[in-house]
Design a protein around this motif. Structure first.
Motif, PDB file in Angstrom:
ATOM      1  N   GLU A  36      43.802  69.682   1.575  1.00 12.81           N
ATOM      2  CA  GLU A  36      42.563  70.465   1.716  1.00 12.81           C
ATOM      3  C   GLU A  36      42.596  71.306   2.989  1.00 12.81           C
ATOM      4  O   GLU A  36      42.151  72.460   2.997  1.00 12.81           O
ATOM      5  N   LEU A  37      43.135  70.714   4.067  1.00 13.46           N
ATOM      6  CA  LEU A  37      43.244  71.442   5.325  1.00 13.46           C
ATOM      7  C   LEU A  37      44.140  72.670   5.158  1.00 13.46           C
ATOM      8  O   LEU A  37      43.818  73.766   5.647  1.00 13.46           O
ATOM      9  N   HIS A  38      45.250  72.486   4.434  1.00 10.68           N
ATOM     10  CA  HIS A  38      46.157  73.596   4.208  1.00 10.68           C
ATOM     11  C   HIS A  38      45.451  74.750   3.495  1.00 10.68           C
ATOM     12  O   HIS A  38      45.634  75.925   3.843  1.00 10.68           O
ATOM     13  N   ALA A  66      41.613  65.079   9.760  1.00 13.15           N
ATOM     14  CA  ALA A  66      42.949  64.719   9.268  1.00 13.15           C
ATOM     15  C   ALA A  66      43.782  64.094  10.390  1.00 13.15           C
ATOM     16  O   ALA A  66      44.486  63.103  10.182  1.00 13.15           O
ATOM     17  N   ALA A  67      43.666  64.663  11.587  1.00  9.45           N
ATOM     18  CA  ALA A  67      44.418  64.140  12.739  1.00  9.45           C
ATOM     19  C   ALA A  67      43.982  62.720  13.076  1.00  9.45           C
ATOM     20  O   ALA A  67      44.817  61.848  13.377  1.00  9.45           O
ATOM     21  N   ALA A 102      54.993  65.880   9.648  1.00  6.44           N
ATOM     22  CA  ALA A 102      55.636  67.188   9.518  1.00  6.44           C
ATOM     23  C   ALA A 102      54.746  68.158   8.750  1.00  6.44           C
ATOM     24  O   ALA A 102      54.606  69.331   9.130  1.00  6.44           O
ATOM     25  N   LYS A 103      54.123  67.668   7.686  1.00  4.82           N
ATOM     26  CA  LYS A 103      53.215  68.524   6.908  1.00  4.82           C
ATOM     27  C   LYS A 103      52.035  68.974   7.760  1.00  4.82           C
ATOM     28  O   LYS A 103      51.661  70.151   7.751  1.00  4.82           O
ATOM     29  N   TYR A 104      51.461  68.025   8.472  1.00  8.24           N
ATOM     30  CA  TYR A 104      50.311  68.349   9.318  1.00  8.24           C
ATOM     31  C   TYR A 104      50.716  69.338  10.420  1.00  8.24           C
ATOM     32  O   TYR A 104      50.010  70.320  10.678  1.00  8.24           O
ATOM     33  N   ASN A 105      51.855  69.100  11.042  1.00 11.67           N
ATOM     34  CA  ASN A 105      52.332  69.989  12.113  1.00 11.67           C
ATOM     35  C   ASN A 105      52.613  71.391  11.598  1.00 11.67           C
ATOM     36  O   ASN A 105      52.355  72.384  12.294  1.00 11.67           O
ATOM     37  N   ASN A 106      53.136  71.490  10.365  1.00 14.59           N
ATOM     38  CA  ASN A 106      53.379  72.807   9.773  1.00 14.59           C
ATOM     39  C   ASN A 106      52.076  73.572   9.587  1.00 14.59           C
ATOM     40  O   ASN A 106      51.994  74.775   9.845  1.00 14.59           O
ATOM     41  N   ILE A 107      51.048  72.865   9.142  1.00  6.67           N
ATOM     42  CA  ILE A 107      49.742  73.498   8.939  1.00  6.67           C
ATOM     43  C   ILE A 107      49.154  73.934  10.276  1.00  6.67           C
ATOM     44  O   ILE A 107      48.592  75.026  10.403  1.00  6.67           O
ATOM     45  N   GLN A 108      49.301  73.072  11.286  1.00  7.26           N
ATOM     46  CA  GLN A 108      48.805  73.420  12.615  1.00  7.26           C
ATOM     47  C   GLN A 108      49.550  74.627  13.171  1.00  7.26           C
ATOM     48  O   GLN A 108      48.968  75.498  13.830  1.00  7.26           O
ATOM     49  N   THR A 109      50.845  74.686  12.903  1.00  7.51           N
ATOM     50  CA  THR A 109      51.642  75.836  13.337  1.00  7.51           C
ATOM     51  C   THR A 109      51.135  77.116  12.679  1.00  7.51           C
ATOM     52  O   THR A 109      50.989  78.156  13.342  1.00  7.51           O
ATOM     53  N   GLU A 153      57.443  81.056   9.817  1.00  6.57           N
ATOM     54  CA  GLU A 153      58.474  80.605   8.894  1.00  6.57           C
ATOM     55  C   GLU A 153      59.558  79.802   9.602  1.00  6.57           C
ATOM     56  O   GLU A 153      59.991  78.750   9.120  1.00  6.57           O
ATOM     57  N   GLN A 154      59.960  80.257  10.777  1.00  3.33           N
ATOM     58  CA  GLN A 154      61.018  79.572  11.520  1.00  3.33           C
ATOM     59  C   GLN A 154      60.539  78.252  12.111  1.00  3.33           C
ATOM     60  O   GLN A 154      61.270  77.247  12.078  1.00  3.33           O
ATOM     61  N   GLU A 155      59.310  78.221  12.650  1.00  2.00           N
ATOM     62  CA  GLU A 155      58.770  76.975  13.204  1.00  2.00           C
ATOM     63  C   GLU A 155      58.553  75.944  12.101  1.00  2.00           C
ATOM     64  O   GLU A 155      58.769  74.740  12.304  1.00  2.00           O
ATOM     65  N   THR A 156      58.133  76.404  10.930  1.00  2.00           N
ATOM     66  CA  THR A 156      57.957  75.496   9.789  1.00  2.00           C
ATOM     67  C   THR A 156      59.295  74.902   9.375  1.00  2.00           C
ATOM     68  O   THR A 156      59.406  73.711   9.078  1.00  2.00           O
TER      69      THR A 156
END
Length: 598
Positions: A36-38, A66-67, A102-109, A153-156
């Motif tokens: 949902e956050l995404h 979520a965090a 990793a999923k959460y960090n990607n969304i935060q990024t 894209e690169q950070e993800t």
């Protein structure tokens, strides 16, 4: 007198351990919330005027919720994997935690990259809005860090590859250490049990265990060479692509401190090391040898060792906390009564100690192995300091609860110091006082010498790793060289495999998991001095300082609450003088006792 249990209660969080049905349901809920956050982040449109804060606030609220739940899950898994290193289901949950993080960090990024695209004038206006102003420091920090990284894209891609690469090497290290055992008198000791014996009062025991310790780590050194090299290699490649030349950039940023502050601290410590070489020489005389070995540094002097049963040690800690802060004492009492502490000395546990927080439940758990030594009591007080720090942050927004490691170590070291000081002052017998002083000074030796050796090793290792893989033999050499410099050649024997046996070198959270301990120790001295002067009146000020740790850099925090400049050596000089006063008292008392015995 009521006895306190030495095993923690995890069922109060999720009943059933690693097979908990409630845990499975909770994790499914986290996955849903992350999804949902995404969606919210993808739909987020940059506000054009300050009044358009609703959409931004919505994303932030979902991210914080979520965090909070992800941290709850992470803390529980840390407890499961620490209490039983053979719990295979717990190891499966560790992998799940890495995946979700990793999923959460990607969304935060992705979210942070969108924040970067908001123009500066609009951003400043947004941060003045009442709904966002309390989070301004954290959001500003995240926006600035995002500017310093690669594109989305690169950070993800980095985050995704880290799951089975970077973090995978860290997990492999934990698994291998959990399987290790050392022979001792026909038994098999876990790494944690063996580590406790390295501070035994009997030197023959220490020597035997240390020799077996070296053999055990040497036997596995080739695989630990791989874990350490690959962890550092992943970081260095990431830094290279981001354009970061200084390997200290990430840990300094993470700890919200300047390199000038770090340099001022280490330079001042080095200036005062002569006090500690004198102390180590004096200690060697009490043990009856010319020069200490590395395995003698943490040992008590002579054959006398004061011990306290777990309940006695717990009550001593609470009693000493009460003198400074009734609220901290009340919290510690609650932690013992509600069984938030795992202290039992048994095989199968992970070595070391830690405190982890459950922000959703607003509880904490402490892990250690308690054998009754003064060092154990200090460790327990230390971890309770961590727990209290989180306790006073529980009602703040979760974004504002993310304080850096160096100030986290301030609260813990402050608590440890209260107990250590009380132990020294509580005795009249000169010999016992000497023993307690020695135990207290050992902590200074750890912060100023042991941890300095870790810092020197890591700096040099990272510089060499830039040119390629560093061999086992070279790692051993670098470790000994760092120890020789940090201890100023005051020992007869060093620990060449320390780079392998010290968990902190293999933690994937952040590199240079060393200097924050020393910073916290010295910074806490300033706090302790104020607390000693003001008594209970300082309690509210202390809580205010702790609550600001998530929303300020350390230089501003020190200026606001202590009125000092951390980039200047004057603060560190004053802190070191408080420490060296213990050494002077120890040497004077030691001399008196030796004269009496002649």
């Amino acid at each position: 007198m009521k006895e306190y249990h030495q095993q923690w209660d995890l069922d109060a969080i999720f009943p059933g351990g690693s097979d908990s049905v409630e845990l499975t349901t909770y994790v499914a809920n986290i996955e849903l919330r992350i999804s949902e956050l995404h969606q919210h982040v993808q739909n987020f449109v940059f506000p054009k005027i300050p009044e358009q804060t609703k959409e931004l606030r919505e994303v932030i609220d979902h991210a914080q919720e979520a965090a909070k739940r992800l941290k709850e899950f992470s803390a529980f898994i840390s407890c499961l994997s620490a209490q039983d290193v053979k719990d295979k289901q717990a190891q499966m949950w560790v992998s799940k935690r890495t995946e979700l993080s990793a999923k959460y960090n990607n969304i935060q990024t992705e979210f942070d990259q969108k924040l970067v695209q908001i123009d500066s004038s609009t951003w400043k206006a947004l941060m003045l809005e009442s709904e966002l102003s309390e989070l301004a420091f954290v959001l500003d920090e995240r926006r600035e860090k995002a500017k310093d990284k690669l594109d989305l894209e690169q950070e993800t891609l980095i985050n995704n590859l880290a799951v089975d690469g970077y973090h995978g090497w860290g997990q492999l290290y934990d698994t291998l250490v959990g399987r290790m055992s050392l022979p001792y008198k026909g038994e098999k000791l876990s790494v944690g049990q063996a580590a406790n014996k390295l501070s035994d009062s009997d030197r023959t025991i220490r020597k035997e265990v240390f020799n077996n310790w070296q053999l055990a780590w040497q036997e596995e050194s080739d695989v630990f060479t791989e874990t350490l090299n690959h962890l550092a290699g992943f970081r260095l490649q990431t830094y290279k692509h981001r354009g970061w030349d200084n390997p200290l950039k990430e840990p300094l940023s993470y700890n919200r401190m300047s390199e000038k502050t770090l340099k001022a601290m280490w330079d001042t410590i080095t200036k005062y090391k002569s006090y500690y070489t004198k102390f180590l020489k004096e200690k060697a005389e009490w043990i009856g040898i010319d020069k200490l070995s590395i395995y003698d540094v943490d040992a008590p002097i002579g054959n006398v060792e004061r011990k306290m049963e777990y309940t006695e040690g717990a009550r001593f800690i609470v009693e000493q906390f009460e003198r400074f802060s009734p609220l901290m004492a009340s919290f510690a009492r609650k932690a013992f009564e509600k069984r938030w502490i795992e202290a039992e000395d048994r095989p199968g546990k992970r070595p070391g100690g830690f405190c982890t927080s459950f922000p959703h439940s607003k509880e904490t758990r402490i892990f250690m192995t308690y054998s009754g030594t003064l060092s154990n009591i200090a460790t327990l007080a230390h971890e309770l300091g961590h727990a209290y720090h989180q306790h006073v942050m529980n009602d703040l927004p979760i974004y504002n609860q993310s304080y850096a490691m160096n100030v986290a170590e301030t609260a813990s070291t402050f608590a440890e110091m209260i107990v250590a000081d009380a132990a020294v002052k509580s005795v009249a017998d000169p010999k016992e006082k000497l023993l307690l002083l020695e135990d207290k000074i050992q902590r200074s030796v750890a912060f100023f010498m042991n941890i300095h050796s870790r810092y020197l090793f890591e700096i040099r290792f990272y510089n060499e790793r830039k040119a390629g893989k560093v061999s086992t033999e070279r790692l051993n050499e670098l470790m000994v060289e760092a120890q020789e410099e940090a201890y100023q050649d005051s020992l007869s024997e060093y620990d060449p495999t320390f780079w392998a046996s010290k968990l902190h070198f293999h933690i994937t959270g952040v590199p240079f998991y060393n200097f924050p301990y020393t910073f916290g120790y010295l910074f806490s001295l300033g706090i302790y001095a104020k607390a000693a002067k003001e008594g209970h009146a300082f309690e509210k000020k202390y809580i205010a300082l702790l609550q600001d740790t998530g929303v300020m850099n350390v230089e501003d925090l020190a200026k606001k609450h202590l009125g000092v400049d951390l980039e200047d050596t004057e603060f560190w000089e004053e802190a070191l003088k408080l420490c060296t006063a213990d050494v002077e008292e120890f040497i004077e008392l030691s001399s008196t006792l030796k004269q009496r015995s002649e």
